[in-house]
Each structure stands twice: as structure tokens, then as C-alpha cells.
Design a protein around this motif. Structure first.
Motif, PDB file in Angstrom:
ATOM      1  N   TYR A  80      46.109  40.252 -34.827  1.00 14.84           N
ATOM      2  CA  TYR A  80      46.969  41.320 -34.324  1.00 14.84           C
ATOM      3  C   TYR A  80      47.449  41.129 -32.891  1.00 14.84           C
ATOM      4  O   TYR A  80      48.296  41.877 -32.420  1.00 14.84           O
ATOM      5  N   ASN A  93      51.771  39.862 -43.022  1.00 19.99           N
ATOM      6  CA  ASN A  93      51.790  40.620 -41.770  1.00 19.99           C
ATOM      7  C   ASN A  93      53.212  40.671 -41.245  1.00 19.99           C
ATOM      8  O   ASN A  93      54.012  39.767 -41.466  1.00 19.99           O
ATOM      9  N   SER A  94      53.536  41.752 -40.552  1.00 24.81           N
ATOM     10  CA  SER A  94      54.854  41.836 -39.937  1.00 24.81           C
ATOM     11  C   SER A  94      54.817  41.095 -38.610  1.00 24.81           C
ATOM     12  O   SER A  94      53.796  41.059 -37.938  1.00 24.81           O
ATOM     13  N   ILE A  95      55.939  40.509 -38.230  1.00 26.75           N
ATOM     14  CA  ILE A  95      56.051  39.754 -36.973  1.00 26.75           C
ATOM     15  C   ILE A  95      56.913  40.562 -36.006  1.00 26.75           C
ATOM     16  O   ILE A  95      57.942  41.108 -36.399  1.00 26.75           O
ATOM     17  N   PRO A  96      56.519  40.688 -34.744  1.00 23.17           N
ATOM     18  CA  PRO A  96      57.325  41.443 -33.783  1.00 23.17           C
ATOM     19  C   PRO A  96      58.766  40.942 -33.725  1.00 23.17           C
ATOM     20  O   PRO A  96      59.011  39.743 -33.817  1.00 23.17           O
ATOM     21  N   PRO A 108      50.634  37.056 -33.568  1.00 20.92           N
ATOM     22  CA  PRO A 108      51.990  37.573 -33.356  1.00 20.92           C
ATOM     23  C   PRO A 108      52.623  37.066 -32.060  1.00 20.92           C
ATOM     24  O   PRO A 108      53.822  36.805 -32.014  1.00 20.92           O
ATOM     25  N   SER A 153      53.669  33.434 -32.570  1.00 16.02           N
ATOM     26  CA  SER A 153      54.791  33.417 -33.507  1.00 16.02           C
ATOM     27  C   SER A 153      56.062  33.887 -32.811  1.00 16.02           C
ATOM     28  O   SER A 153      57.144  33.322 -33.009  1.00 16.02           O
ATOM     29  N   TRP A 154      55.936  34.916 -31.972  1.00 18.72           N
ATOM     30  CA  TRP A 154      57.090  35.424 -31.231  1.00 18.72           C
ATOM     31  C   TRP A 154      57.628  34.376 -30.262  1.00 18.72           C
ATOM     32  O   TRP A 154      58.831  34.220 -30.090  1.00 18.72           O
TER      33      TRP A 154
END
Length: 447
Positions: free
Chosen positions: A250, A290-293, A254, A257-258
Motif C-alpha cells: 500500500y 490493486n488500484s494504482i495512483p 504504488p 509503480s507511480w
């Protein structure tokens, strides 16, 4: 006319640990093989074809398993080091030994679970994406005609479980470059997982061994060493769980990845990177783990941390200046002359260039051998200056990318293995995009 892929097309995997590329071959269930690439007699691929000349070594299992096993090795090493300088209590050896054996056993088990490509891509859930939606090849005498939809240049084969994506390449050089970039980054991910695991285990083992220095009687009649060991064990297990289940998924994942998303955005490879990343992190049914920002929601942060956008407008790489030059050219063409005395826009740009406001490269273009601007106010020079400004922007972008990587590395150093995993995906997407210029074309008809 479309760009289809033939048998023996080069392919790399986003999860590979090796640095070698493989080749795609025809399915044993493929009956008709009539649509071929000219005299080469290479049959064109359809979505039924999911075979490889040989398997890749998959990082799935190996990366996490190496980190877990390294924790066990670190605990043992920490206990041994502690024993060399002090007396390790029995409970320290017992608890430390249980943790070490458990981590080693589970880590080895994880590494043994690494599947082969032949196993995973053979499943129905392993599917080609971005294949041709209407063109079918060699489908005249088969019942399941949709299994003969053609594979095209931007197709990708998604693996059922480990999350790997097989990326096809027409150019052998591009395939080699992508395989090395992906393989080396996945190896770095494995190595940093192992190093971090060993350090974590070593500190825990040394702490367990150091409990012998505690003295006295503690809570419920337990000795101080016992309380020290139990406290250290609870802290170790608590922080390990927090890192694995909360902090990494969390916070750090992210963030890394961002970071890769923004690098891809600057390089202009966002579409391919996003497709590969999202598909690699999704279940077989297409739902995201999972969602990515959203990078677009963090523009202020991006500017604050890295100054990417700001740098693009500075250092002689201003888009506004290019617009001014283009406007001057347009006004001169309307007036039929480039005389500064007759066209105000030309006069303003010429003076700014000669004063060095557009950078030294632009000033040099409008400077003659005598060191002044006499006779240099010509149409060709304005066009040349505009091109130089465009090249400056490209060069500046590349410098921004380097700065972005350096700044990002400082932030994500504690969990840098996540960074390497994302880099493998991003570099694969970048080279995959570059290979898009290569094509093998054939006229095919629907069957």
C-alpha cells in the motif's frame, strides 16, 4: 493489409530471470498451415498458437522464495555472531532455530513452485490480447473458428498465474535488447530481496542471541533472557507482517509503480507500459489486484520532487520560443519578406536570438563568420533554429528521466526490489514500442 506475426517470431517474458529470448511456434492442435510468409514458409500465428521453442526461467517463486530463505540464513548467522561474543540463552537458540528452519523450508518450497511456461501458457486462462478481431487464418475446416483469429504486431500473450507477459518482437536485435533489460532487472529484484531478507534475519538473530546479556527475573517468573527473546520475536514477526501486508503493497509498490508510470509518460511509452503493467497485475478474468495512483493527480508532487515540467521550459528548451519562431515564419510568409524592419514578429525573434535569449545554439545559427548577424536573417535559419529547439527538448527530457530515476531511487531504497520489478516492465514496454516500426505484412482474407 496488416502486420501479422509468423512462426519463429522472437519473444521475451516480463518475468524472465535469464537474458535470452525465445521463439514462438505452432500449436500441435493446429491442423491447417497454408497461410505462410512467402518463400520463407513460415506459417502465420493465430491465438491457438501458444508454444515456445523452450521455457523461460520464471522469477515467480524464485524472487520471494530467495528473500524468505535469506531471512532464515540471516537468523542463523546472527545467532552465530552473537554466540562468538556472549552466551546465547537456550530459548534464543530454540526460537531462532525455529524461525530459521521455518524460513528456509518455506523459501525453498516457494522456489520449487516456479512453474514452467509450457505448463502455464497451455491453460485456457493464458490468452492472447490485442489480437485481430475479424481476420482468421486457416479456419475453413475447423469448428472453433475464433481460435484462428490472427496474431498481430501489438499482440501480447498473458500468462495464467505468475503475472508474466510474453512480448513478441520482429527484430532479433530488439528481442535481445529487451531480454537483457528485463532479465537483468528481474535478477536485481531477486538479489535485493535476498539481501534485504538476510539483513532482516541477521538483525533478528543477533538480537535473539544478545538476550543472554539480560539479567534478573521478569514477568510471571520468566527470566529476563526469556522475556527479551519473546519481545524480540514479537517485534520481528509484527514488523515483518506489517511490511509484507501493509507497507509494501500500500505504500512502496504504488510509489514505485507511480514513478515508472511518470518515466514512461515522459518517454512517450505510456500506452504500452500501462497495458503490460495492468495485464500483468490482473487476475485471469481481467479484474485488477490493486488500484494504482493516477499520475495525473500528482502533478504538483511531480513538479516539487523532480521539477520535470519546469525543466522542460528552461535551459533553452522552451515550447513558447518555438511557437514564437513559427509565428515569425508565418508572419514573414504573409508579408512576403523576412526583413526585420517590415515584420515586427521577425524583428522581435531576431533580436532575442542575437541577444542569446534562445540559447547559444540558436545564436550561433544567426551569427556569420564576422561574429555578427549581418545577412543571417534568412528563412532557412529560422527553420533550423526551430529544429534545434525541438532537439533540445528531447535532450532535456532524457536528462529529466535520469534525474527522475536518481531522485526516485533515494525514496524507494528500502524496498528497491519493487523498483527493479517495475523497471523490467517499463523497459520491456519501451523496446516493444520501438520494435513497432518493424513489420511483416501480408494480405489476408477472412475465412
Amino acid at each position: 493489409m496488416s502486420s501479422y506475426l509468423p512462426d519463429k517470431t522472437y519473444v521475451v517474458c516480463t518475468n524472465q530471470l535469464g537474458i535470452e529470448y525465445k521463439q514462438l511456434t505452432l500449436s500441435k492442435d493446429r491442423s491447417a498451415k497454408t497461410v505462410q510468409l512467402g518463400s520463407q514458409q513460415r506459417v502465420f500465428l493465430v491465438i491457438l498458437d501458444k508454444n515456445l521453442t523452450e521455457d523461460f526461467t520464471c522469477k515467480s517463486g524464485w524472487s520471494s522464495g530467495a528473500g524468505t530463505a535469506a531471512v532464515g540464513a540471516g537468523v542463523i548467522t546472527g545467532l552465530v555472531v552473537a554466540a562468538a561474543v556472549a552466551s546465547v540463552p537456550v530459548i534464543g537458540w530454540v526460537v531462532g532455530g525455529l524461525i530459521a528452519v521455518g524460513c528456509l523450508a518455506y523459501g525453498i518450497w516457494q522456489m520449487m513452485q516456479s512453474p514452467t511456461c509450457s505448463q502455464m501458457i497451455g491453460y485456457e486462462e493464458s490468452k492472447w490480447i490485442n489480437h485481430h478481431q475479424t481476420v482468421r487464418l486457416d479456419s475453413s475446416n475447423v469448428s472453433l473458428k475464433d481460435k484462428h483469429l490472427a496474431i498481430v504486431k501489438n499482440s501480447m500473450l498473458k500468462c495464467k498465474e505468475p503475472g508474466g507477459m510474453l512480448l513478441p518482437f520482429i527484430s532479433e536485435t530488439s528481442a535481445k535488447e529487451a531480454a537483457e533489460a528485463i532479465g537483468y532487472n528481474n535478477r536485481r529484484e531477486l538479489a535485493t530481496n535476498a539481501a534485504a531478507g538476510f539483513l532482516t534475519g541477521f538483525l533478528a538473530g543477533a538480537s535473539l542471541g544478545g538476550a543472554g546479556a539480560a539479567t534478573g527475573v521478569g514477568f510471571l517468573g520468566m527470566t529476563a533472557p526469556t522475556i527479551s527473546v519473546l519481545g524480540t520475536t514479537a517485534s520481528f514477526l509484527g514488523w515483518t507482517a506489517a511490511g509484507h501486508y501493509v507497507i509494501n503493497p500500500y505504500v512502496f509498490s504504488p510509489a514505485t509503480s507511480w514513478t515508472s508510470e511518470n518515466i514512461a509518460q515522459i518517454e512517450g511509452t505510456t500506452d504500452s507500459y500501462s497495458t503490460i503493467k495492468n495485464e500483468a497485475n490482473s487476475k485471469p478474468d481481467g479484474q485488477q489486484w490493486n488500484s494504482i495512483p493516477d499520475p495525473a493527480a500528482n502533478n504538483d508532487t511531480l513538479q516539487t520532487l523532480y521539477g520535470v515540467r519546469k525543466n522542460m521550459i528552461e535551459n533553452g528548451a522552451s515550447k513558447q520560443q518555438i511557437a514564437e519562431i513559427n509565428n515569425a515564419i508565418s508572419q514573414a510568409q504573409k508579408a512576403g519578406t523576412y526583413k526585420a524592419s517590415e515584420v515586427p514578429a521577425v524583428k522581435a525573434v531576431f533580436e532575442n536570438i542575437r541577444e542569446g535569449k534562445y540559447g547559444q545554439a540558436a545564436k550561433d545559427i544567426f551569427t556569420n563568420k564576422s561574429g555578427n548577424g549581418t545577412g543571417m536573417n534568412r528563412e532557412a535559419n529560422y527553420a533550423k533554429t526551430s529544429n534545434v529547439k525541438q532537439e533540445n527538448i528531447k535532450a532535456n527530457n532524457q536528462e529529466n528521466i535520469k534525474n527522475l530515476k536518481s531522485a526516485g531511487a533515494l525514496i524507494i531504497a528500502p524496498f528497491i526490489s519493487s523498483y527493479f520489478g517495475n523497471e523490467a516492465l517499463r523497459l520491456g514496454a519501451q523496446i516493444y514500442d520501438q520494435d513497432a516500426a518493424n513489420s511483416i505484412k501480408v494480405v489476408a482474407s477472412n475465412h
